[in-house]
Motif scaffolding. Sequence first.
Motif, short mmCIF file in Angstrom:
data_model
loop_
_atom_site.label_atom_id
_atom_site.label_comp_id
_atom_site.label_asym_id
_atom_site.label_seq_id
_atom_site.Cartn_x
_atom_site.Cartn_y
_atom_site.Cartn_z
N GLY A 23 5.26 -3.49 -5.32
CA GLY A 23 6.03 -2.95 -6.48
C GLY A 23 6.07 -3.83 -7.66
N THR A 24 6.27 -3.02 -8.74
CA THR A 24 6.33 -3.83 -10.05
C THR A 24 7.74 -3.16 -10.82
OG1 THR A 24 4.88 -2.17 -11.22
CG2 THR A 24 3.88 -4.10 -10.45
N ALA A 25 8.05 -3.55 -12.03
CA ALA A 25 9.10 -2.91 -12.67
C ALA A 25 8.86 -1.62 -13.22
CB ALA A 25 9.62 -3.80 -13.79
N ALA A 26 7.38 -1.30 -13.48
CA ALA A 26 7.32 0.00 -13.95
C ALA A 26 6.99 0.94 -12.73
CB ALA A 26 5.80 -0.02 -14.90
N ARG A 27 6.57 0.59 -11.51
CA ARG A 27 6.19 1.38 -10.49
C ARG A 27 6.87 0.57 -9.37
NH1 ARG A 27 0.85 3.91 -8.45
NH2 ARG A 27 1.54 5.45 -7.13
N PRO A 28 8.06 0.58 -8.76
CA PRO A 28 8.56 -0.19 -7.87
C PRO A 28 8.03 0.28 -6.23
CG PRO A 28 10.05 1.12 -8.75
CD PRO A 28 8.94 1.31 -9.37
N SER A 31 10.80 1.26 0.04
CA SER A 31 10.75 0.99 1.21
C SER A 31 11.66 1.96 2.08
CB SER A 31 11.19 -0.43 1.44
OG SER A 31 11.05 -0.79 2.63
N VAL A 32 11.24 2.39 3.19
CA VAL A 32 11.99 3.31 4.00
C VAL A 32 11.92 2.74 5.13
CG1 VAL A 32 12.35 5.66 5.09
CG2 VAL A 32 11.37 5.42 2.70
N ARG A 33 13.28 2.63 5.99
CA ARG A 33 13.52 2.05 7.39
C ARG A 33 14.22 3.03 8.11
NH1 ARG A 33 11.65 0.22 11.77
NH2 ARG A 33 12.90 -1.39 12.68
N PHE A 34 13.72 3.51 9.38
CA PHE A 34 14.53 4.48 10.20
C PHE A 34 14.74 3.61 11.38
CE2 PHE A 34 12.56 7.45 7.68
CZ PHE A 34 13.27 8.53 7.58
N THR A 35 16.34 3.46 11.73
CA THR A 35 16.68 2.86 12.86
C THR A 35 16.74 3.86 13.81
OG1 THR A 35 19.01 2.66 12.27
CG2 THR A 35 17.60 0.81 11.78
N SER A 36 17.47 3.75 14.98
CA SER A 36 17.80 4.65 15.93
C SER A 36 19.24 5.61 15.39
CB SER A 36 18.10 4.11 17.20
OG SER A 36 19.31 3.32 17.15
N LYS A 37 19.95 5.10 14.54
CA LYS A 37 21.02 5.86 14.13
C LYS A 37 20.90 6.09 12.57
CE LYS A 37 24.22 4.14 17.56
NZ LYS A 37 25.49 3.61 17.86
N ALA A 43 14.49 0.84 -3.49
CA ALA A 43 13.13 0.63 -4.50
C ALA A 43 13.23 -0.77 -5.01
CB ALA A 43 13.35 1.68 -5.78
N ILE A 44 12.17 -1.50 -4.80
CA ILE A 44 12.09 -2.94 -4.89
C ILE A 44 11.04 -3.38 -5.89
CG2 ILE A 44 11.58 -4.96 -3.76
CD1 ILE A 44 12.14 -3.61 -1.08
N ASN A 45 11.41 -4.10 -6.79
CA ASN A 45 10.40 -4.61 -7.80
C ASN A 45 10.02 -6.07 -7.10
OD1 ASN A 45 9.13 -6.15 -9.86
ND2 ASN A 45 10.87 -5.97 -11.25
N ASP A 46 8.82 -6.34 -6.63
CA ASP A 46 8.34 -7.43 -5.93
C ASP A 46 8.05 -8.68 -6.92
OD1 ASP A 46 8.57 -6.41 -3.14
OD2 ASP A 46 6.76 -5.30 -3.35
N VAL A 94 5.64 3.34 -5.44
CA VAL A 94 4.64 3.09 -4.25
C VAL A 94 5.25 3.25 -2.91
CG1 VAL A 94 2.98 1.40 -3.54
CG2 VAL A 94 3.28 1.66 -5.95
N PHE A 95 4.89 4.02 -2.06
CA PHE A 95 5.48 4.15 -0.82
C PHE A 95 5.11 3.26 0.28
CE2 PHE A 95 6.20 6.71 3.17
CZ PHE A 95 7.49 6.92 2.97
N ASP A 96 6.09 2.62 0.99
CA ASP A 96 6.00 1.74 1.71
C ASP A 96 6.76 2.24 3.11
OD1 ASP A 96 5.86 -0.32 3.49
OD2 ASP A 96 7.10 -1.75 2.45
N ARG A 97 5.91 2.55 4.02
CA ARG A 97 6.49 3.33 5.36
C ARG A 97 7.15 2.19 6.23
NH1 ARG A 97 2.40 3.02 8.89
NH2 ARG A 97 0.31 2.56 7.98
N SER A 98 7.20 0.82 6.23
CA SER A 98 7.58 -0.11 6.88
C SER A 98 6.99 -0.27 8.33
CB SER A 98 9.13 -0.03 7.20
OG SER A 98 9.89 -0.24 5.77
#
Length: 120
Positions: A23-28, A31-37, A43-46, A94-98
């Motif tokens: 990810g950048t500042a223009a297009r972060p 990141s999505v994380r699903f736990t059991s609950k 949105a992350i600027n790498d 940018v989509f990150d499905r973790s």
Amino acid sequence: MNTVRKADLLQKRRWRIRKKVGGTAARPRLSVRFTSKHVYAQAINDDAGTTLVFLSSLDAELRQKKLQANLASAKTLGLAFAAKAKAAGINSVVFDRSGAPYHGKVKVFADAAREGGLAF
């Protein structure tokens, strides 16, 4: 399968995806994380190493809705995240499905975020 081995394989999938998705500042990176609950999205600027927008099922306004890590909650959280990101000035991500497969809850979340106005 041994739980340690399973966690190790999941981490290797995350690293493999992270090599390609950044990810950048223009297009972060979204990141999505699903736990059991619960569900966590950010949105992350790498480039700078900062989180621009964060939302989870534990937030105060969403906690009253008793959201869980299921399909209905994924849709609600996807729309809420898109609204929060648009308010912060983020239109494209940018989509990150973790490391999770792209179906079920992850796909519903991504589709809801697209409905909310985010471009992937």
